[in-house]
Design a protein around this motif. Structure first.
Motif, PDB file in Angstrom:
ATOM      1  N   SER A  72       0.823  -1.201   0.000  1.00 26.65           N
ATOM      2  CA  SER A  72       0.000   0.000   0.000  1.00 26.65           C
ATOM      3  C   SER A  72       0.858   1.252   0.000  1.00 26.65           C
ATOM      4  O   SER A  72       1.983   1.248   0.512  1.00 26.65           O
ATOM      5  N   ASN A 107      -4.214   0.434  -2.233  1.00 34.55           N
ATOM      6  CA  ASN A 107      -4.005  -0.866  -1.609  1.00 34.55           C
ATOM      7  C   ASN A 107      -3.890  -1.949  -2.677  1.00 34.55           C
ATOM      8  O   ASN A 107      -4.266  -1.735  -3.838  1.00 34.55           O
ATOM      9  N   SER A 108      -3.384  -3.088  -2.277  1.00 30.38           N
ATOM     10  CA  SER A 108      -3.252  -4.237  -3.189  1.00 30.38           C
ATOM     11  C   SER A 108      -2.590  -3.819  -4.500  1.00 30.38           C
ATOM     12  O   SER A 108      -3.069  -4.133  -5.593  1.00 30.38           O
ATOM     13  N   LYS A 144      -0.326  -3.430  -7.736  1.00 27.67           N
ATOM     14  CA  LYS A 144       0.132  -4.386  -8.745  1.00 27.67           C
ATOM     15  C   LYS A 144       1.256  -3.742  -9.562  1.00 27.67           C
ATOM     16  O   LYS A 144       1.332  -2.514  -9.664  1.00 27.67           O
ATOM     17  N   ARG A 148      -9.655  -1.110  -4.975  1.00 25.81           N
ATOM     18  CA  ARG A 148      -8.290  -1.097  -4.428  1.00 25.81           C
ATOM     19  C   ARG A 148      -7.853   0.303  -3.999  1.00 25.81           C
ATOM     20  O   ARG A 148      -7.111   0.442  -3.025  1.00 25.81           O
TER      21      ARG A 148
END
Length: 122
Positions: free
Chosen positions: A17, A83-84, A86, A66
């Motif tokens: 995050s 968040n999360s 990639k 996200r």
């Protein structure tokens, strides 16, 4: 004149995050919408999320669920909680203020921050 000052970028591992913040460099009268855009390597700049002065937010499909955008109208700041994360979120993130008025009688104008790098990599 006014500048948008961004902070919070950096390097994070996938799944991690980050929180981006953006603030105007001086007091202003009003801003219509504030948002975050990003430009990845070899890509065009794209909208990530935006929020109106009334609190209505919209998100790119790729970040829904996200990322969360929030805004403090009293402080003229906007934040993006990511968040999360990639690897495909890697980009330079730009803060945008749409319809910014320095005073009641000034013409609304569009302002951009200088950009902050977000790198998602293991």
């Amino acid at each position: 004149q006014v500048q948008l000052v961004e902070s919070g970028g950096g390097l994070v591992q996938p799944g991690g995050s980050l929180r981006l913040s953006c603030a105007a460099s001086r007091s202003i009268y009003s801003i219509n919408a504030m948002g975050w855009y990003r430009q990845g390597p070899g890509k065009q700049r794209e909208l990530v999320a935006a929020i109106t002065s009334g609190g209505s937010a919209n998100y790119a499909d790729s970040v829904k669920g996200r990322f969360t955008i929030s805004r403090d109208n009293a402080k003229n700041t906007v934040s993006l909680q990511m968040n999360s994360l990639k690897p495909e979120d890697t980009a330079v993130y730009y803060c945008n203020a749409d319809g910014l008025k320095l005073s009641r009688l000034s013409v609304p104008s569009d302002y951009w921050g200088q950009g902050t790098q977000v790198t998602v990599s293991s």
